[in-house]
Scaffold this motif. Sequence first.
Motif, PDB file in Angstrom:
ATOM      1  N   THR A  45      -5.408   7.672  12.874  1.00  0.00           N
ATOM      2  CA  THR A  45      -4.100   6.867  13.132  1.00  0.00           C
ATOM      3  C   THR A  45      -2.967   7.760  12.376  1.00  0.00           C
ATOM      4  O   THR A  45      -2.026   7.293  11.420  1.00  0.00           O
ATOM      5  CB  THR A  45      -4.079   5.456  12.278  1.00  0.00           C
ATOM      6  OG1 THR A  45      -4.691   5.503  11.028  1.00  0.00           O
ATOM      7  CG2 THR A  45      -5.139   4.533  13.179  1.00  0.00           C
ATOM      8  N   ASP A  46      -3.123   9.077  12.122  1.00  0.00           N
ATOM      9  CA  ASP A  46      -2.248   9.915  11.552  1.00  0.00           C
ATOM     10  C   ASP A  46      -0.791   9.992  12.271  1.00  0.00           C
ATOM     11  O   ASP A  46      -0.772   9.945  13.557  1.00  0.00           O
ATOM     12  CB  ASP A  46      -2.654  11.310  11.640  1.00  0.00           C
ATOM     13  CG  ASP A  46      -1.757  12.340  10.841  1.00  0.00           C
ATOM     14  OD1 ASP A  46      -0.861  11.817  10.056  1.00  0.00           O
ATOM     15  OD2 ASP A  46      -1.892  13.600  11.153  1.00  0.00           O
ATOM     16  N   GLY A  47       0.255   9.542  11.414  1.00  0.00           N
ATOM     17  CA  GLY A  47       1.527   9.302  11.880  1.00  0.00           C
ATOM     18  C   GLY A  47       1.704   8.124  12.365  1.00  0.00           C
ATOM     19  O   GLY A  47       2.920   7.810  12.976  1.00  0.00           O
ATOM     20  N   TYR A  48       1.031   6.947  12.337  1.00  0.00           N
ATOM     21  CA  TYR A  48       1.123   5.668  12.676  1.00  0.00           C
ATOM     22  C   TYR A  48       1.988   4.880  11.424  1.00  0.00           C
ATOM     23  O   TYR A  48       1.686   5.230  10.252  1.00  0.00           O
ATOM     24  CB  TYR A  48      -0.053   5.016  12.830  1.00  0.00           C
ATOM     25  CG  TYR A  48      -0.906   5.238  13.977  1.00  0.00           C
ATOM     26  CD1 TYR A  48      -0.486   6.349  14.957  1.00  0.00           C
ATOM     27  CD2 TYR A  48      -1.739   4.581  14.836  1.00  0.00           C
ATOM     28  CE1 TYR A  48      -1.090   6.894  16.072  1.00  0.00           C
ATOM     29  CE2 TYR A  48      -2.251   4.859  16.191  1.00  0.00           C
ATOM     30  CZ  TYR A  48      -1.943   5.991  16.408  1.00  0.00           C
ATOM     31  OH  TYR A  48      -2.597   6.338  17.735  1.00  0.00           O
ATOM     32  N   SER A  49       2.744   4.049  11.780  1.00  0.00           N
ATOM     33  CA  SER A  49       3.284   3.081  10.729  1.00  0.00           C
ATOM     34  C   SER A  49       2.126   1.940  10.180  1.00  0.00           C
ATOM     35  O   SER A  49       1.151   1.862  10.932  1.00  0.00           O
ATOM     36  CB  SER A  49       4.617   2.355  11.454  1.00  0.00           C
ATOM     37  OG  SER A  49       4.209   1.423  12.216  1.00  0.00           O
ATOM     38  N   CYS A  50       2.542   1.450   9.238  1.00  0.00           N
ATOM     39  CA  CYS A  50       1.822   0.369   8.814  1.00  0.00           C
ATOM     40  C   CYS A  50       1.572  -0.708   9.814  1.00  0.00           C
ATOM     41  O   CYS A  50       0.626  -1.289   9.905  1.00  0.00           O
ATOM     42  CB  CYS A  50       2.326  -0.060   7.281  1.00  0.00           C
ATOM     43  SG  CYS A  50       2.543   0.802   6.081  1.00  0.00           S
ATOM     44  N   ALA A  51       2.556  -1.133  10.309  1.00  0.00           N
ATOM     45  CA  ALA A  51       2.491  -2.321  11.295  1.00  0.00           C
ATOM     46  C   ALA A  51       1.593  -1.780  12.489  1.00  0.00           C
ATOM     47  O   ALA A  51       1.052  -2.522  13.152  1.00  0.00           O
ATOM     48  CB  ALA A  51       4.021  -2.460  11.930  1.00  0.00           C
ATOM     49  N   LYS A  52       1.838  -0.591  12.930  1.00  0.00           N
ATOM     50  CA  LYS A  52       1.089   0.102  14.269  1.00  0.00           C
ATOM     51  C   LYS A  52      -0.373   0.041  13.796  1.00  0.00           C
ATOM     52  O   LYS A  52      -1.120  -0.226  14.732  1.00  0.00           O
ATOM     53  CB  LYS A  52       1.646   1.168  14.575  1.00  0.00           C
ATOM     54  CG  LYS A  52       0.968   1.817  15.983  1.00  0.00           C
ATOM     55  CD  LYS A  52       1.902   2.905  16.564  1.00  0.00           C
ATOM     56  CE  LYS A  52       0.942   3.448  17.862  1.00  0.00           C
ATOM     57  NZ  LYS A  52       1.607   4.753  18.640  1.00  0.00           N
ATOM     58  N   ILE A  53      -0.813   0.402  12.511  1.00  0.00           N
ATOM     59  CA  ILE A  53      -2.212   0.307  12.322  1.00  0.00           C
ATOM     60  C   ILE A  53      -2.779  -0.986  12.345  1.00  0.00           C
ATOM     61  O   ILE A  53      -3.615  -1.149  12.854  1.00  0.00           O
ATOM     62  CB  ILE A  53      -2.371   0.921  10.889  1.00  0.00           C
ATOM     63  CG1 ILE A  53      -1.837   2.352  10.734  1.00  0.00           C
ATOM     64  CG2 ILE A  53      -3.844   0.774  10.587  1.00  0.00           C
ATOM     65  CD1 ILE A  53      -1.909   3.046   9.551  1.00  0.00           C
TER      66      ILE A  53
ATOM     67  N   VAL B 140       1.044  -1.097  -0.084  1.00  0.00           N
ATOM     68  CA  VAL B 140      -0.003   0.078   0.098  1.00  0.00           C
ATOM     69  C   VAL B 140       0.911   1.183   0.012  1.00  0.00           C
ATOM     70  O   VAL B 140       1.680   1.200   0.730  1.00  0.00           O
ATOM     71  CB  VAL B 140      -0.898  -0.151   1.308  1.00  0.00           C
ATOM     72  CG1 VAL B 140      -1.831   1.210   1.109  1.00  0.00           C
ATOM     73  CG2 VAL B 140      -2.039  -1.239   1.363  1.00  0.00           C
ATOM     74  N   GLY B 141       0.536   2.300  -0.901  1.00  0.00           N
ATOM     75  CA  GLY B 141       1.357   3.341  -1.226  1.00  0.00           C
ATOM     76  C   GLY B 141       2.718   3.282  -1.492  1.00  0.00           C
ATOM     77  O   GLY B 141       2.613   2.515  -2.325  1.00  0.00           O
ATOM     78  N   MET B 142       3.536   4.063  -1.467  1.00  0.00           N
ATOM     79  CA  MET B 142       4.860   4.084  -1.991  1.00  0.00           C
ATOM     80  C   MET B 142       4.984   4.158  -3.358  1.00  0.00           C
ATOM     81  O   MET B 142       5.770   3.682  -4.167  1.00  0.00           O
ATOM     82  CB  MET B 142       5.628   2.806  -1.527  1.00  0.00           C
ATOM     83  CG  MET B 142       5.631   2.449  -0.105  1.00  0.00           C
ATOM     84  SD  MET B 142       6.937   0.968   0.193  1.00  0.00           S
ATOM     85  CE  MET B 142       6.422   0.568   2.014  1.00  0.00           C
ATOM     86  N   ASP B 143       4.002   4.917  -3.878  1.00  0.00           N
ATOM     87  CA  ASP B 143       3.851   5.087  -5.201  1.00  0.00           C
ATOM     88  C   ASP B 143       5.230   5.624  -5.891  1.00  0.00           C
ATOM     89  O   ASP B 143       5.629   5.248  -7.042  1.00  0.00           O
ATOM     90  CB  ASP B 143       2.806   5.954  -5.850  1.00  0.00           C
ATOM     91  CG  ASP B 143       1.270   5.467  -5.152  1.00  0.00           C
ATOM     92  OD1 ASP B 143       1.261   4.022  -4.928  1.00  0.00           O
ATOM     93  OD2 ASP B 143       0.226   5.981  -4.928  1.00  0.00           O
TER      94      ASP B 143
ATOM     95  N   PRO C 207       2.627   6.272   6.144  1.00  0.00           N
ATOM     96  CA  PRO C 207       1.745   6.480   5.343  1.00  0.00           C
ATOM     97  C   PRO C 207       0.907   7.498   5.038  1.00  0.00           C
ATOM     98  O   PRO C 207       0.667   7.881   6.218  1.00  0.00           O
ATOM     99  CB  PRO C 207       0.830   5.047   5.607  1.00  0.00           C
ATOM    100  CG  PRO C 207       1.177   4.614   7.024  1.00  0.00           C
ATOM    101  CD  PRO C 207       2.623   5.118   7.067  1.00  0.00           C
ATOM    102  N   ASP C 208       0.404   8.196   4.078  1.00  0.00           N
ATOM    103  CA  ASP C 208      -0.277   9.393   4.071  1.00  0.00           C
ATOM    104  C   ASP C 208      -1.681   8.849   4.089  1.00  0.00           C
ATOM    105  O   ASP C 208      -1.989   7.798   4.641  1.00  0.00           O
ATOM    106  CB  ASP C 208      -0.174  10.116   2.728  1.00  0.00           C
ATOM    107  CG  ASP C 208      -0.163   9.294   1.548  1.00  0.00           C
ATOM    108  OD1 ASP C 208      -1.028   8.191   1.715  1.00  0.00           O
ATOM    109  OD2 ASP C 208      -0.016   9.707   0.468  1.00  0.00           O
ATOM    110  N   TYR C 209      -2.603   9.826   3.982  1.00  0.00           N
ATOM    111  CA  TYR C 209      -4.040   9.596   4.636  1.00  0.00           C
ATOM    112  C   TYR C 209      -4.545   8.561   3.450  1.00  0.00           C
ATOM    113  O   TYR C 209      -5.245   7.677   4.045  1.00  0.00           O
ATOM    114  CB  TYR C 209      -5.096  10.969   4.312  1.00  0.00           C
ATOM    115  CG  TYR C 209      -6.271  10.713   4.631  1.00  0.00           C
ATOM    116  CD1 TYR C 209      -6.971  10.682   5.594  1.00  0.00           C
ATOM    117  CD2 TYR C 209      -7.023  10.869   3.428  1.00  0.00           C
ATOM    118  CE1 TYR C 209      -8.176  10.335   5.956  1.00  0.00           C
ATOM    119  CE2 TYR C 209      -8.536  10.568   3.398  1.00  0.00           C
ATOM    120  CZ  TYR C 209      -9.076  10.440   4.775  1.00  0.00           C
ATOM    121  OH  TYR C 209     -10.240  10.009   4.909  1.00  0.00           O
ATOM    122  N   ASN C 210      -4.284   8.648   2.428  1.00  0.00           N
ATOM    123  CA  ASN C 210      -4.954   7.632   1.173  1.00  0.00           C
ATOM    124  C   ASN C 210      -4.385   6.224   1.464  1.00  0.00           C
ATOM    125  O   ASN C 210      -5.213   5.376   1.337  1.00  0.00           O
ATOM    126  CB  ASN C 210      -4.531   8.184  -0.190  1.00  0.00           C
ATOM    127  CG  ASN C 210      -5.272   9.499  -0.553  1.00  0.00           C
ATOM    128  OD1 ASN C 210      -6.304   9.647  -0.094  1.00  0.00           O
ATOM    129  ND2 ASN C 210      -4.724  10.326  -1.518  1.00  0.00           N
TER     130      ASN C 210
END
Length: 378
Positions: free
Chosen positions: A339-347, A141-144, A308-311
């Motif tokens: 979850t603003d400022g959370y990493s993928c793993a933390k989400i 997810v992301g990292m486009d 990760p950003d919002y999208n």
Amino acid sequence: MKRRKVLICLIGLIVLSTVGYFAWEHFSAKKTYMPYSRFYSLVEQKQVNSVLIKEDSIEFSIEGKEFQTENPQSPFLHEYLLQNDVSVKIEKDSVEIFNLIFDLLFYVFFFGLIIFVFRKFVSPNTFKVVHKTGVKFDDVVGMDNLKRDMTQVMKIMQNPAAYAAKGIRMPKGILLEGEPGNGKTLFAKALAGEAKVNFIPAKATDFESMFMAIGPMKVKLLFRKARRRAPCIVFIDEFDGIGTVRNYSGSAIETENTRIVTALLNELDGFEPTNGVLVLAATNSIQALDPALIRPGRFDARFCVPYPDYNARVQLAAMYSKGKNPASECTPEAIAKMTDGYSCAKIESVLNRAALIAGQENRTEFTLDDVKRASNEL
């Protein structure tokens, strides 16, 4: 297991041989006794051709009959026999035999231990080659921007000779920097899966050992295997654990770290871009890395893997909520805002914890309050 059985059989054979030797000596036929003075006279009369000197006796034969006499342990006896043209053989005493056996056992144990250590810490199977990671860019997810930049690298990796003809070389190394849990490892697997090349994962702890010089040997083993499996991606996680700035303080730990970094420098300089080997390293602290290691020509590109950003958080929330029965208020958009400022793993951990909280309270669905509570606990 097979080597252990061979070693046990070898030790057993040595023990049985020793027991057999002493049993033969004990039960063998006794020789006829002759006084030492008579033996001495016969030697002088040239009637004795050969003798066997044992620890406490002397054996000889006259006209085909076997005799034995005492061994006076005289320091002049050997010379006296030789002066009278007697062939002399000296049998090793039991102490020497035992010393020989124990020396042999020691060497068997010592070399067995060395083989075990090298098989344990420098085994050819230390670094596994993954032929198919089963992960593609669609799974990340992301990292486009990062995906777009790496697409060209994939093409060069798959056909390095064609690009070399155009004067374009593949980067030797790419550094991924970002906080833990943002998907650096997943991205590396996706890159290998997308490029359809071999993938060799490693982490800093793979190079650590209680024995000196094992770390540099593992570095050489890793890159040797990568060259044989090219095209190949070598992914080194926790890179700051082995690539730290060299310190010449003289301590054993710093000396080993310096050797590992030096081995990495030699290996990165030792292969050509046309070999089809790409080193992908992930770190949480680029400032801790040795400047010589990450200079252009070794690591040609650096990419930041941000939170990760919002999208991206919306997509992550939708993906990690599957099968967890979120309440109607727990939309991916609502979770993304929380979850603003959370990493993928933390989400993922927060949503898993929220589902556990709801289950502990016998509820079938988790709510935004559960998500908030889980966020505060993690």
